[in-house]
Design an enzyme around this catalytic site. Structure first.
Site, mmCIF file in Angstrom:
data_model
loop_
_atom_site.group_PDB
_atom_site.id
_atom_site.type_symbol
_atom_site.label_atom_id
_atom_site.label_comp_id
_atom_site.label_asym_id
_atom_site.label_seq_id
_atom_site.Cartn_x
_atom_site.Cartn_y
_atom_site.Cartn_z
ATOM 1 C CE1 TYR A 42 -3.219 -3.320 0.499
ATOM 2 C CE2 TYR A 42 -3.129 -2.548 2.958
ATOM 3 C CZ TYR A 42 -3.370 -3.465 1.210
ATOM 4 O OH TYR A 42 -4.417 -4.290 1.936
ATOM 5 C CG LEU A 187 -18.176 -1.991 2.463
ATOM 6 C CD1 LEU A 187 -18.319 -0.213 2.838
ATOM 7 C CD2 LEU A 187 -19.625 -2.427 2.927
ATOM 8 C CG ASN A 236 -17.749 1.521 7.441
ATOM 9 O OD1 ASN A 236 -18.829 2.009 7.068
ATOM 10 N ND2 ASN A 236 -16.576 1.992 7.309
#
Length: 271
Positions: A42, A187, A236
């Site tokens: 990342y 999601l 969330n």
């Protein structure tokens, strides 16, 4: 070492702007997250570390280092033994930590060789650089192979998992093998949030489709790690308290499966 206790986590894949990433990690911990997930791939471990440091250094904090599960993953290019040793330490330097709670093999591709790679994860655990060993994106056969080679128990297996990609076999294996299944892209990269079934359940319960999707994961013993920014960070977390009815769970379970949202970039994964 006690079993790994995992709750809904903050996924940081795609948090590419360092300032935004740092702010999001700090906001997530302030909101109540106690699980932060990153990876060498990342390219944001330093920004994640800045967010952690900001919270841990706050004299008014109510979050200590021991309260937070910090996970990172070794890049598929770095899975040769010496590279694992070197880059795991580099990850710790970027994160500003002397250990991580969970260190994953990110993908069993490219430089991955089970017999050569996995014993080094045992070595790093024995050296105290990680408390737990995990694997990510393993097929059932590769998962079984890893269990045979590792001395360390596999604490977690991280895979794509959401209502349109439910991973029933890997969920069953997680229960059989007594490790946590961690679901990334819970999601569906946002694509499932318009699904009529999720929208109907959300509207009927005065909540958001994202909360419904995350509550489904939790009900199915999957630890979701959604990426979130802004107001969605707190939203969330509502999934912890939102309980789907049996009929709503059945309706989500019955959804037609879709395509996976993250594909491996190396055909060796399918060997």
């Amino acid at each position: 070492m006690p079993p790994l206790d995992l709750d809904i986590g903050l996924g940081t894949s795609g948090l590419d702007d360092p300032d935004e990433c740092t702010d999001t990690v700090a906001a997530a911990l302030a909101a109540g997250y106690r699980h932060v997930d990153t990876a060498q791939m990342y390219d944001n471990e330093a920004a994640v570390g800045e967010g952690l440091a900001r919270v841990f250094a706050d004299p008014n904090r109510d979050v200590d280092r021991e309260d937070v599960v910090v996970a990172t993953k070794v890049h598929p290019d770095n899975l040769a033994p010496d590279d694992v040793r070197e880059t795991a330490r580099e990850s710790l330097d970027r994160l500003g930590l002397d250990r991580v709670d969970l260190l994953y093999v990110h993908w069993p591709i490219r430089t991955y060789d089970a017999a050569e790679t996995l014993p080094v994860f045992d070595e790093l655990r024995e050296a105290g650089l990680t408390d737990h060993v995990g694997v990510s994106n393993f097929t059932p056969d590769l998962l079984r192979e890893a269990r045979e080679i590792l001395d360390s128990p596999i604490a977690a297996h991280q895979v794509e998992c959401h209502p349109r990609f439910q991973q029933p076999e890997l969920r069953e294996l997680a229960a059989d093998f007594d490790h946590r299944l961690v679901g990334y892209s819970p999601l569906g990269r946002g694509e499932i949030l318009d699904d009529p079934a999720l929208v109907e359940i959300a509207e009927r319960n005065d909540t958001a489709p994202a909360v419904v999707a995350l509550a489904w994961s939790l009900a199915r013993d999957v630890v979701p790690i959604p990426k979130a920014t802004g107001d969605h960070v707190r939203e969330n977390l509502q999934a912890r308290e939102f309980e789907l009815s049996a009929s709503d769970l059945d309706a989500i379970d019955a959804l037609e499966p879709g395509d996976r949202k993250i594909d491996p970039d190396d055909a060796a994964w399918n060997r």
